[in-house]
Design an enzyme around this catalytic site. Sequence first.
Site, mmCIF file in Angstrom:
data_model
loop_
_atom_site.group_PDB
_atom_site.id
_atom_site.type_symbol
_atom_site.label_atom_id
_atom_site.label_comp_id
_atom_site.label_asym_id
_atom_site.label_seq_id
_atom_site.Cartn_x
_atom_site.Cartn_y
_atom_site.Cartn_z
ATOM 1 N N GLN A 165 0.842 -1.192 0.000
ATOM 2 C CA GLN A 165 0.000 0.000 0.000
ATOM 3 C C GLN A 165 0.882 1.249 0.000
ATOM 4 O OE1 GLN A 165 -3.647 -0.646 2.796
ATOM 5 N NE2 GLN A 165 -1.962 -1.805 3.643
ATOM 6 N N ILE B 227 3.756 4.076 -1.029
ATOM 7 C CA ILE B 227 4.042 4.853 -2.239
ATOM 8 C C ILE B 227 5.495 5.329 -2.224
ATOM 9 C CG2 ILE B 227 1.644 5.558 -2.624
ATOM 10 C CD1 ILE B 227 4.085 7.948 -0.974
ATOM 11 N N ASP B 228 6.287 4.825 -1.257
ATOM 12 C CA ASP B 228 7.619 5.401 -1.044
ATOM 13 C C ASP B 228 8.726 4.781 -1.890
ATOM 14 O OD1 ASP B 228 8.264 2.954 0.344
ATOM 15 O OD2 ASP B 228 7.437 3.780 2.194
ATOM 16 N N HIS C 186 -1.395 1.599 -4.326
ATOM 17 C CA HIS C 186 -1.779 3.006 -4.155
ATOM 18 C C HIS C 186 -0.879 3.955 -4.937
ATOM 19 C CE1 HIS C 186 -3.994 1.802 -0.182
ATOM 20 N NE2 HIS C 186 -4.659 1.476 -1.268
ATOM 21 N N CYS D 123 0.247 21.810 -15.287
ATOM 22 C CA CYS D 123 1.085 21.196 -16.309
ATOM 23 C C CYS D 123 1.695 22.252 -17.229
ATOM 24 C CB CYS D 123 0.239 20.208 -17.115
ATOM 25 S SG CYS D 123 1.147 19.429 -18.458
ATOM 26 N N CYS E 161 0.115 21.424 -20.964
ATOM 27 C CA CYS E 161 -1.285 21.658 -21.355
ATOM 28 C C CYS E 161 -2.084 22.476 -20.348
ATOM 29 C CB CYS E 161 -1.994 20.332 -21.610
ATOM 30 S SG CYS E 161 -2.420 19.449 -20.095
#
Length: 253
Positions: free
Chosen positions: A104, A106-107, A122, A155, A158
Site C-alpha cells: 500500500q 508509495i515510497d 496506491h 502542467c 497543457c
Amino acid sequence: MNPDQGAIEKIAQLLAGSRRAIAFTGAGISTESGIADFRSPGGIWSRYQPVLFQDFLDSEEARRRYWKMKREGYHELKMARPNDGHRALARLEASGKIIAIITQNIDGLHQDAGSRRVLELHGTGRYCICLSCSKRFSPDEIQARLEAGEEIPVCSHCGGLVKSATISFGQSLPADVLAEAFDLSMSTDLVLALGSSLVVEPAASIPLQAKNNGARLVIINNAETPLDRLADVVVHRAIGSTLSQVLNHLEGV
Ligand code: CNA
C-alpha cells in the site's frame, strides 16, 4: 529469551514449507525509515485532513491544502532509505521464499532494497502526473516550484492539473495491479501482513481473501488489527527486528 521466540520460529517454519508466499505491506514497514504512517499517534492523520480525489478536482482550496501537505512531506520521503524490514523481504524474494510484495506504500523503498516484483496498489510518490495529458514531472521539479512560491502546480505542457502519482481516497486503484494482487491472493499459500492497520479497502481484503482461500496468515504489526483473530501467527512488535530474526532462523545463523 525473547518472548516472541516461538512465534518467530513458527514464521520461519511456515516460510520454509510454503511454495507461493507473498508479503502484504503497509505504512508501518516504513516508519523505521523515518516515514510517518497514517494511523499511529503522531501519524499523518493527526496532523492533516486527507484530501479526497473529487475535492482535489473540484476545489482550489483542496488543491492548495494537498500541495501544502506534499511540500511538507517531501523531505521525509526524499531522505528515506530502506530498513531491515525492506531488506529482509528483498532477501526472501531473492532466495525464492516469497514470490511478490503487494504494497500500500508509495515510497518506493521495497524497490530500493532490491525487491523485484512489487505491486503498488496506491501508486507511487516517485513521480507526479498531469491528470489531463499524462505528462510526468519529477517530484524534485514540483518541489522546487512549490518552494519558489507556486501554490498549485499546473502542467507546463497543457495547463492541466498536476498531482502526485499516488492514489487519493476516492480515486480508482490501478485495475491491472489490483487484478494481479487479487489473483495472487487466490494462489498463495502464505501471506505475511506487515505494518498495515488492515482497514483501508479494497487493499485490506487481499490478506483476508487469501486466508479464506486456505492460505496461512502471519501478521506482524505493533498494534492490533481486525484480522488478528483469524491469523495463524500474530506478533505485536517492530517489523525490522522481527523479520531479521525470522531470516536468521531460516538461514540457520
Ligand atoms: P496505517 O493505517 O497508517 O497503519 C500502519 C500500521 O503499522 C499501524 O497499525 C501501526 O501500528 C503499524 N506500525 C507502525 N510502525 C510499525 C513498526 N515499526 N512495526 C510494526 N508495526 C508498525 O497504514 P496502512 O498502510 O495500513 O494504510 C494504508 C494507507 C497508508 C495507504 O493508502 C498508504 O498509501 C498510506 N501511507 C503510505 C506511506 C508510505 O508509503 N510509507 C506512508 C503513510 C501512509
